[in-house]
Design a protein around this motif. Structure first.
Motif, PDB file in Angstrom:
ATOM      1  N   GLY A 140     -27.792 -51.925  45.423  1.00 39.08           N
ATOM      2  CA  GLY A 140     -26.362 -51.656  45.496  1.00 39.08           C
ATOM      3  C   GLY A 140     -25.735 -52.018  44.166  1.00 39.08           C
ATOM      4  O   GLY A 140     -26.139 -53.001  43.538  1.00 39.08           O
ATOM      5  N   THR A 141     -24.756 -51.227  43.711  1.00 40.30           N
ATOM      6  CA  THR A 141     -24.122 -51.479  42.422  1.00 40.30           C
ATOM      7  C   THR A 141     -22.611 -51.521  42.611  1.00 40.30           C
ATOM      8  O   THR A 141     -22.032 -50.602  43.213  1.00 40.30           O
ATOM      9  CB  THR A 141     -24.514 -50.389  41.402  1.00 40.30           C
ATOM     10  N   PHE A 142     -21.997 -52.591  42.093  1.00 39.31           N
ATOM     11  CA  PHE A 142     -20.574 -52.843  42.318  1.00 39.31           C
ATOM     12  C   PHE A 142     -19.899 -53.314  41.042  1.00 39.31           C
ATOM     13  O   PHE A 142     -20.390 -54.233  40.384  1.00 39.31           O
ATOM     14  CB  PHE A 142     -20.383 -53.937  43.380  1.00 39.31           C
ATOM     15  N   ALA A 143     -18.759 -52.703  40.715  1.00 41.19           N
ATOM     16  CA  ALA A 143     -17.917 -53.157  39.613  1.00 41.19           C
ATOM     17  C   ALA A 143     -16.732 -53.884  40.224  1.00 41.19           C
ATOM     18  O   ALA A 143     -16.053 -53.345  41.105  1.00 41.19           O
ATOM     19  CB  ALA A 143     -17.455 -51.977  38.775  1.00 41.19           C
ATOM     20  N   GLY A 144     -16.516 -55.102  39.762  1.00 42.14           N
ATOM     21  CA  GLY A 144     -15.437 -55.904  40.329  1.00 42.14           C
ATOM     22  C   GLY A 144     -14.730 -56.744  39.289  1.00 42.14           C
ATOM     23  O   GLY A 144     -14.418 -57.900  39.529  1.00 42.14           O
ATOM     24  N   GLY A 145     -14.502 -56.166  38.116  1.00 44.86           N
ATOM     25  CA  GLY A 145     -13.920 -56.938  37.031  1.00 44.86           C
ATOM     26  C   GLY A 145     -15.028 -57.683  36.311  1.00 44.86           C
ATOM     27  O   GLY A 145     -16.167 -57.218  36.249  1.00 44.86           O
ATOM     28  N   CYS A 146     -14.708 -58.839  35.781  1.00 46.22           N
ATOM     29  CA  CYS A 146     -15.683 -59.619  35.015  1.00 46.22           C
ATOM     30  C   CYS A 146     -16.936 -59.878  35.850  1.00 46.22           C
ATOM     31  O   CYS A 146     -16.869 -60.452  36.936  1.00 46.22           O
ATOM     32  CB  CYS A 146     -15.069 -60.939  34.588  1.00 46.22           C
ATOM     33  N   PHE A 147     -18.081 -59.473  35.332  1.00 44.26           N
ATOM     34  CA  PHE A 147     -19.312 -59.619  36.120  1.00 44.26           C
ATOM     35  C   PHE A 147     -19.726 -61.070  36.309  1.00 44.26           C
ATOM     36  O   PHE A 147     -20.490 -61.373  37.206  1.00 44.26           O
ATOM     37  CB  PHE A 147     -20.459 -58.763  35.599  1.00 44.26           C
ATOM     38  N   THR A 185     -17.073 -46.720  25.543  1.00 42.52           N
ATOM     39  CA  THR A 185     -18.320 -46.223  26.140  1.00 42.52           C
ATOM     40  C   THR A 185     -18.135 -45.684  27.548  1.00 42.52           C
ATOM     41  O   THR A 185     -19.034 -45.034  28.081  1.00 42.52           O
ATOM     42  CB  THR A 185     -19.388 -47.336  26.192  1.00 42.52           C
ATOM     43  N   GLY A 186     -17.001 -45.980  28.177  1.00 43.55           N
ATOM     44  CA  GLY A 186     -16.759 -45.532  29.540  1.00 43.55           C
ATOM     45  C   GLY A 186     -17.434 -46.370  30.616  1.00 43.55           C
ATOM     46  O   GLY A 186     -17.361 -46.037  31.792  1.00 43.55           O
ATOM     47  N   HIS A 187     -18.086 -47.471  30.218  1.00 37.81           N
ATOM     48  CA  HIS A 187     -18.800 -48.300  31.190  1.00 37.81           C
ATOM     49  C   HIS A 187     -17.880 -49.281  31.911  1.00 37.81           C
ATOM     50  O   HIS A 187     -16.852 -49.686  31.386  1.00 37.81           O
ATOM     51  CB  HIS A 187     -19.899 -49.111  30.491  1.00 37.81           C
ATOM     52  N   TYR A 188     -18.316 -49.649  33.087  1.00 37.32           N
ATOM     53  CA  TYR A 188     -17.722 -50.733  33.868  1.00 37.32           C
ATOM     54  C   TYR A 188     -18.642 -51.938  33.733  1.00 37.32           C
ATOM     55  O   TYR A 188     -19.864 -51.775  33.686  1.00 37.32           O
ATOM     56  CB  TYR A 188     -17.705 -50.396  35.360  1.00 37.32           C
ATOM     57  N   GLU A 189     -18.077 -53.152  33.735  1.00 34.96           N
ATOM     58  CA  GLU A 189     -18.902 -54.337  33.962  1.00 34.96           C
ATOM     59  C   GLU A 189     -19.243 -54.314  35.446  1.00 34.96           C
ATOM     60  O   GLU A 189     -18.364 -54.106  36.281  1.00 34.96           O
ATOM     61  CB  GLU A 189     -18.145 -55.620  33.628  1.00 34.96           C
ATOM     62  N   THR A 196      -6.453 -53.170  45.006  1.00 35.13           N
ATOM     63  CA  THR A 196      -5.229 -52.387  44.817  1.00 35.13           C
ATOM     64  C   THR A 196      -4.831 -52.266  43.354  1.00 35.13           C
ATOM     65  O   THR A 196      -3.830 -51.632  43.043  1.00 35.13           O
ATOM     66  CB  THR A 196      -4.050 -53.024  45.591  1.00 35.13           C
ATOM     67  N   ASP A 197      -5.581 -52.858  42.448  1.00 33.40           N
ATOM     68  CA  ASP A 197      -5.207 -52.898  41.026  1.00 33.40           C
ATOM     69  C   ASP A 197      -5.974 -51.835  40.230  1.00 33.40           C
ATOM     70  O   ASP A 197      -7.175 -51.982  39.996  1.00 33.40           O
ATOM     71  CB  ASP A 197      -5.501 -54.287  40.463  1.00 33.40           C
ATOM     72  N   PRO A 198      -5.299 -50.771  39.788  1.00 32.57           N
ATOM     73  CA  PRO A 198      -5.994 -49.713  39.048  1.00 32.57           C
ATOM     74  C   PRO A 198      -6.235 -50.048  37.575  1.00 32.57           C
ATOM     75  O   PRO A 198      -6.979 -49.341  36.899  1.00 32.57           O
ATOM     76  CB  PRO A 198      -5.032 -48.520  39.171  1.00 32.57           C
ATOM     77  N   GLY A 199      -5.652 -51.128  37.064  1.00 32.03           N
ATOM     78  CA  GLY A 199      -5.711 -51.417  35.635  1.00 32.03           C
ATOM     79  C   GLY A 199      -6.729 -52.452  35.214  1.00 32.03           C
ATOM     80  O   GLY A 199      -6.786 -52.829  34.042  1.00 32.03           O
ATOM     81  N   GLY A 200      -7.519 -52.957  36.136  1.00 28.55           N
ATOM     82  CA  GLY A 200      -8.481 -54.006  35.821  1.00 28.55           C
ATOM     83  C   GLY A 200      -8.500 -55.029  36.938  1.00 28.55           C
ATOM     84  O   GLY A 200      -8.117 -54.731  38.070  1.00 28.55           O
ATOM     85  N   GLN A 201      -8.923 -56.229  36.607  1.00 30.56           N
ATOM     86  CA  GLN A 201      -8.980 -57.289  37.617  1.00 30.56           C
ATOM     87  C   GLN A 201      -8.450 -58.579  37.034  1.00 30.56           C
ATOM     88  O   GLN A 201      -8.992 -59.102  36.048  1.00 30.56           O
ATOM     89  CB  GLN A 201     -10.413 -57.493  38.107  1.00 30.56           C
ATOM     90  N   PHE A 202      -7.367 -59.062  37.666  1.00 28.82           N
ATOM     91  CA  PHE A 202      -6.795 -60.358  37.338  1.00 28.82           C
ATOM     92  C   PHE A 202      -6.438 -60.399  35.854  1.00 28.82           C
ATOM     93  O   PHE A 202      -5.764 -59.495  35.365  1.00 28.82           O
ATOM     94  CB  PHE A 202      -7.724 -61.487  37.813  1.00 28.82           C
ATOM     95  N   TYR A 203      -6.935 -61.377  35.129  1.00 33.05           N
ATOM     96  CA  TYR A 203      -6.603 -61.544  33.722  1.00 33.05           C
ATOM     97  C   TYR A 203      -7.185 -60.416  32.868  1.00 33.05           C
ATOM     98  O   TYR A 203      -6.658 -60.089  31.816  1.00 33.05           O
ATOM     99  CB  TYR A 203      -7.143 -62.911  33.268  1.00 33.05           C
ATOM    100  N   ASP A 204      -8.277 -59.820  33.288  1.00 32.78           N
ATOM    101  CA  ASP A 204      -8.994 -58.811  32.500  1.00 32.78           C
ATOM    102  C   ASP A 204      -8.440 -57.419  32.772  1.00 32.78           C
ATOM    103  O   ASP A 204      -8.445 -56.949  33.907  1.00 32.78           O
ATOM    104  CB  ASP A 204     -10.490 -58.847  32.827  1.00 32.78           C
ATOM    105  N   TYR A 248     -13.004 -53.143  33.360  1.00 31.55           N
ATOM    106  CA  TYR A 248     -12.771 -54.160  34.395  1.00 31.55           C
ATOM    107  C   TYR A 248     -12.241 -53.571  35.701  1.00 31.55           C
ATOM    108  O   TYR A 248     -11.866 -54.301  36.606  1.00 31.55           O
ATOM    109  CB  TYR A 248     -11.809 -55.226  33.881  1.00 31.55           C
ATOM    110  N   GLN A 249     -12.194 -52.240  35.808  1.00 32.30           N
ATOM    111  CA  GLN A 249     -11.745 -51.621  37.052  1.00 32.30           C
ATOM    112  C   GLN A 249     -12.810 -51.791  38.135  1.00 32.30           C
ATOM    113  O   GLN A 249     -13.967 -52.066  37.839  1.00 32.30           O
ATOM    114  CB  GLN A 249     -11.465 -50.138  36.830  1.00 32.30           C
ATOM    115  N   THR A 250     -12.386 -51.596  39.380  1.00 34.22           N
ATOM    116  CA  THR A 250     -13.312 -51.740  40.497  1.00 34.22           C
ATOM    117  C   THR A 250     -13.908 -50.396  40.890  1.00 34.22           C
ATOM    118  O   THR A 250     -13.236 -49.367  40.827  1.00 34.22           O
ATOM    119  CB  THR A 250     -12.620 -52.368  41.722  1.00 34.22           C
ATOM    120  N   ALA A 251     -15.167 -50.443  41.296  1.00 37.56           N
ATOM    121  CA  ALA A 251     -15.842 -49.232  41.775  1.00 37.56           C
ATOM    122  C   ALA A 251     -17.093 -49.626  42.548  1.00 37.56           C
ATOM    123  O   ALA A 251     -17.741 -50.632  42.238  1.00 37.56           O
ATOM    124  CB  ALA A 251     -16.224 -48.315  40.615  1.00 37.56           C
TER     125      ALA A 251
END
Length: 181
Positions: free
Chosen positions: A9-16, A54-58, A85-93, A98-101
């Motif tokens: 499973g692969t998850f982007a949730g802001g800072c890894f 690069t278009g990558h997510y952490e 609910t935050d489309p611009g990143g996560q928390f401080y990042d 840093y977007q979620t996916a």
């Protein structure tokens, strides 16, 4: 000895850094790796990903035993680590990396992820719409060694970051005692 097939499973949730500990060392979790996915450059560095070119997510990639730790449970824990609910990143990042996916690896994961997202939206737990994307998995590149299991290698810095970023307070405010320890 019986050979077992494991799922990924692969998850982007802001800072890894903050996405490893909740999954790590749970029964049925084989390994959790920090890395980069969703972009267009092969084998990007941390600096390249942070440059937003690069278009990558952490992200974290989790190898798990579906019989012991079903994908649905991964999703439950995932939702409890992020602000969906935050489309611009996560928390401080802030920024694209840093977007979620949720990156699905097969149609079954896609179906389960979409249902999970729908249930969360309908739960009323969040006032704003759930904006976490559900995307097909793309090549995953391991992050540099110093990023792997950061919470273990640098516990004071990890704690300071997770608290200072606003993540810890957000999770407590929205999930309280329901959160996986």
């Amino acid at each position: 000895m019986e050979s077992r097939e494991f799922d990924v499973g692969t998850f982007a949730g802001g800072c890894f850094w903050c996405m490893v500990k909740p999954f790590d060392e749970q029964p049925g979790i084989i390994k959790v790796v920090s890395g980069y996915t969703g972009g267009h450059k092969e084998n990007p560095s941390y600096e390249e990903v942070c440059s937003e070119t690069t278009g990558h997510y952490e992200a974290v990639q989790i190898t798990f035993d579906q019989k012991q730790f079903p994908y649905e449970k991964l999703l439950e824990i995932y939702w409890q680590q992020i602000d969906p609910t935050d489309p611009g990143g996560q928390f401080y990042d802030r920024g694209e990396s840093y977007q979620t996916a949720i990156f699905y690896h097969n149609e079954e994961q896609k179906k389960i992820a979409e249902e999970s997202k729908r249930r969360l939206q309908e739960s009323g737990r969040f006032q704003k719409p759930i904006v976490t994307k559900i995307l097909p998995a793309t090549p995953f590149y391991e992050a540099e060694e110093y990023h792997q299991h950061f919470y273990r290698k640098n516990p004071a810095r990890y704690h300071s970051y997770s608290k200072g970023s606003g993540r810890v307070d957000f999770i407590k405010r929205h999930w309280g005692e329901e959160i996986e320890k």
